[in-house]
Design an enzyme around this catalytic site. Structure first.
Site, PDB file in Angstrom:
ATOM      1  N   THR A  78       0.866  -1.179   0.000  1.00  0.00           N
ATOM      2  CA  THR A  78       0.000   0.000   0.000  1.00  0.00           C
ATOM      3  C   THR A  78       0.902   1.227   0.000  1.00  0.00           C
ATOM      4  O   THR A  78       1.571   1.521   0.988  1.00  0.00           O
ATOM      5  CB  THR A  78      -0.916   0.018   1.228  1.00  0.00           C
ATOM      6  OG1 THR A  78      -1.699  -1.180   1.236  1.00  0.00           O
ATOM      7  CG2 THR A  78      -1.844   1.218   1.175  1.00  0.00           C
ATOM      8  N   LYS A  88      -7.481   1.235  -2.847  1.00  0.00           N
ATOM      9  CA  LYS A  88      -6.940   0.719  -1.589  1.00  0.00           C
ATOM     10  C   LYS A  88      -6.855   1.825  -0.541  1.00  0.00           C
ATOM     11  O   LYS A  88      -7.146   1.597   0.647  1.00  0.00           O
ATOM     12  CB  LYS A  88      -5.561   0.106  -1.819  1.00  0.00           C
ATOM     13  CG  LYS A  88      -4.893  -0.449  -0.547  1.00  0.00           C
ATOM     14  CD  LYS A  88      -5.720  -1.547   0.102  1.00  0.00           C
ATOM     15  CE  LYS A  88      -5.172  -1.992   1.450  1.00  0.00           C
ATOM     16  NZ  LYS A  88      -3.880  -2.681   1.380  1.00  0.00           N
ATOM     17  N   LYS A 131      -0.210   5.576   8.312  1.00  0.00           N
ATOM     18  CA  LYS A 131       0.450   5.817   7.027  1.00  0.00           C
ATOM     19  C   LYS A 131      -0.556   5.782   5.875  1.00  0.00           C
ATOM     20  O   LYS A 131      -0.571   6.674   5.017  1.00  0.00           O
ATOM     21  CB  LYS A 131       1.540   4.757   6.829  1.00  0.00           C
ATOM     22  CG  LYS A 131       2.302   4.841   5.516  1.00  0.00           C
ATOM     23  CD  LYS A 131       1.759   3.885   4.449  1.00  0.00           C
ATOM     24  CE  LYS A 131       1.882   2.438   4.878  1.00  0.00           C
ATOM     25  NZ  LYS A 131       1.413   1.512   3.794  1.00  0.00           N
TER      26      LYS A 131
END
Length: 291
Positions: free
Chosen positions: A96, A171, A240
């Site tokens: 990711t 995502k 994050k």
């Protein structure tokens, strides 16, 4: 025999690498710590001394690392996989990462003759080990078909969102929604606790109500019990991902993403307190009573 290089053997990557062994591929593996590869080596994987070494003669290179910085290092660093990957190698980034990084990596690897597939995943470590992840793909349709034989061992569902970068966009949306739901759940449960509600009844009501998303179902019992064993996703990783999503929102939306930014700030606090612990520990950050 078809060769796969797998780079990054964390909670998700370890199981994914094992799936390629299960499928009969010749597999080279690399991770910052070799100890995480020992059982894979015992099953027949070749230990590589660097991403560069892993990519030698590989038909596909698959990476599953923590963030933009780690992705850039394993692909484009001094001993990165791009140094030795042959032209035509399928480059599958499952990490990711930020949208900008996905596009940058695509440009860099395409210029070196590699076939790039943007492929973040959803699912927990048990799904990674079972090969039942959902793959969120951004790629040219022809490139996706070329990569399909390398995707099928790790995922039971392939969602092709469009061009490179589109898989990463979805995502980030997915993980941002998760951050908002988990932070909201922690705050709601903390309110219920401090107000003296019967927490068994609260759990029953939440789990049978309209707010019972998979994230809420998975975390509510653990939060009330303060049972954070078997962490599958950490506060640092959620922070994050949410931060990457907010940056993208700020580039695409006219207004300030207030809800998203609040989730990022909540996870910044959780990251500061317990970066490597399960993200459900968010409740310990918000459950302090007013004095």
């Amino acid at each position: 025999m078809t060769r796969v290089a797998f780079i990054g053997l964390g909670r998700m990557g370890h199981g994914m690498a094992g799936r390629y062994l299960d499928a009969g591929f010749t597999v080279s593996v690399w991770n910052r710590s070799k100890s995480k590869a020992e059982d894979l080596i015992a099953r027949g994987a070749r230990w590589a001394t660097s991403p560069e070494d892993a990519a030698i003669d590989a038909d596909a290179v698959v990476t599953m690392v923590a963030d933009d910085e780690a992705s850039r290092a394993v692909w484009l660093g001094p001993d990165g996989a791009a140094k030795t990957a042959k032209a035509g190698t399928v480059a599958i980034e499952c990490s990711t990462v930020s949208y900008d990084h996905a596009l940058e990596l695509f440009r860099e690897l395409k210029a070196r003759g590699l076939v790039y597939v943007d492929c973040p995943v959803t699912g927990l470590p048990d799904a990674a080990a079972a090969g039942t992840l959902t793959l969120l793909v951004g790629a040219d349709a022809a490139d996706l078909e070329r990569a399909r034989s390398f995707l099928e061992p790790i995922g039971s569902t392939i969602r092709h969102f469009g061009a490179v970068g589109s898989g990463t966009v979805y995502k980030l949306i997915n993980n941002l929604l998760g951050a908002i739901q988990i932070a909201g759940l922690a705050e709601g449960l903390a309110i219920a606790e401090q107000a003296g509600l019967d927490m068994k009844l609260v759990l029953e009501a939440i789990q049978g109500g309209v707010a019972a998303s998979p994230q809420v179902l998975r975390h509510s019992k653990r939060m009330v019990a303060r049972d954070f064993s078997g962490a599958t996703f950490t506060a640092a990783l959620r922070h994050k991902d949410a931060d990457y999503a907010v940056r993208l929102a700020e580039n695409l939306l006219a207004g300030t993403p207030l809800v998203s930014r609040a989730a990022v700030e909540a996870y910044a606090r959780a990251k500061a307190a317990a970066p490597d612990d399960d993200e459900g520990k968010m409740i310990e950050i918000v459950s302090r009573p007013k004095t």
